[in-house]
Design a protein around this motif. Sequence first.
Motif, PDB file in Angstrom:
ATOM      1  N   CYS A  91      11.201  46.165  13.326  1.00 56.69           N
ATOM      2  CA  CYS A  91      10.707  44.940  13.962  1.00 56.69           C
ATOM      3  C   CYS A  91       9.567  44.331  13.149  1.00 56.69           C
ATOM      4  N   GLN A  92       9.641  43.019  12.935  1.00 51.97           N
ATOM      5  CA  GLN A  92       8.659  42.320  12.116  1.00 51.97           C
ATOM      6  C   GLN A  92       7.460  41.833  12.911  1.00 51.97           C
ATOM      7  N   ASP A  93       7.653  41.507  14.177  1.00 53.46           N
ATOM      8  CA  ASP A  93       6.567  40.986  15.013  1.00 53.46           C
ATOM      9  C   ASP A  93       6.604  41.714  16.350  1.00 53.46           C
ATOM     10  N   PRO A  94       5.687  42.682  16.553  1.00 53.27           N
ATOM     11  CA  PRO A  94       5.702  43.467  17.792  1.00 53.27           C
ATOM     12  C   PRO A  94       5.583  42.629  19.066  1.00 53.27           C
ATOM     13  N   ALA A  95       5.041  41.427  18.970  1.00 55.50           N
ATOM     14  CA  ALA A  95       4.910  40.573  20.148  1.00 55.50           C
ATOM     15  C   ALA A  95       6.181  39.779  20.424  1.00 55.50           C
ATOM     16  N   LYS A  96       7.090  39.712  19.447  1.00 59.88           N
ATOM     17  CA  LYS A  96       8.318  38.931  19.598  1.00 59.88           C
ATOM     18  C   LYS A  96       9.524  39.756  19.164  1.00 59.88           C
ATOM     19  N   VAL A  97       9.798  40.818  19.899  1.00 65.83           N
ATOM     20  CA  VAL A  97      10.934  41.682  19.596  1.00 65.83           C
ATOM     21  C   VAL A  97      12.219  40.937  19.954  1.00 65.83           C
ATOM     22  N   GLY A  98      13.158  40.880  19.018  1.00 67.42           N
ATOM     23  CA  GLY A  98      14.432  40.217  19.263  1.00 67.42           C
ATOM     24  C   GLY A  98      15.314  40.293  18.039  1.00 67.42           C
ATOM     25  N   ALA A  99      16.543  39.812  18.156  1.00 70.18           N
ATOM     26  CA  ALA A  99      17.505  39.885  17.054  1.00 70.18           C
ATOM     27  C   ALA A  99      17.085  39.044  15.857  1.00 70.18           C
TER      28      ALA A  99
END
Length: 191
Positions: A91-99
Motif C-alpha cells: 500500500c502506497q498511502d495508509p490513509a487511502k487503502v484501495g485498488a
Amino acid sequence: MKRVLAATFVSVLLAVVAVQGQAGGWVRLFDGKTLSQWTPVGNANWKVVNGEIWSTDGGGFLLSKQTYTNFEIRADFWVTPDANSGIFIRCQDPAKVGAATCYEVNIFDTRPDQSYRTGGIVDVAKPASVINTGNKWNTLEITAKGPRLMVRMNGMQMVDVEDKKFARGPFALQAGVGVVRFKNVQIRELK
C-alpha cells in the motif's frame, strides 16, 4: 515428581509451539488475543472473537504497522457468501487503502464483474480458477518478490504475474460487506 515432569513437558511443548510460529522466518501478526500489530483505518468494527479477527459491520482495513518489500503472506479466512473482503499489499498511502494505491488480492465471490473475483488481483490479474469461499475456512498465500506476484488459494495457483506498479508498503486486511474472519495471519520476508 509426576506433576513436575508433566509441568515441564507442557512448558517445553508451549515453547516449541511458539518457536514454530517463527520457524523458517514466519512471523505471526495476530496472537489470537489483541490487534496490537495493526492500525485500524475506516469504520469496520474489528474485534477478537475466539482467537480470530472478526468484522461484522462497517467498512475498513487493518493495516500492518510495518512496511514490506519482498514477502510471503499466509492467512486463513472465512466469509459469508455475500462478503467483500481482501488482502491489500504494498500500500502506497495508509490513509487511502484501495485498488488504486495497493495491489488488491480479492475475496469477493459475488463481485459484479467476475474478472477480478476471489483469488484475482484487481485490475492486474484474473484468477485461474473459480473457487467459492463462502461459509468455510480458506487459506490464501500471497508472494511478492520484485515485480512477480503470486497468489495461491486452498493450495491452487490462482495468479502468477509481473507488475511494477508498487514496490513496497504495508499490507491490509479488508472488511467491506458481510462477515469477515481471519486467523493464522503470518508473514515471511524474502531476500
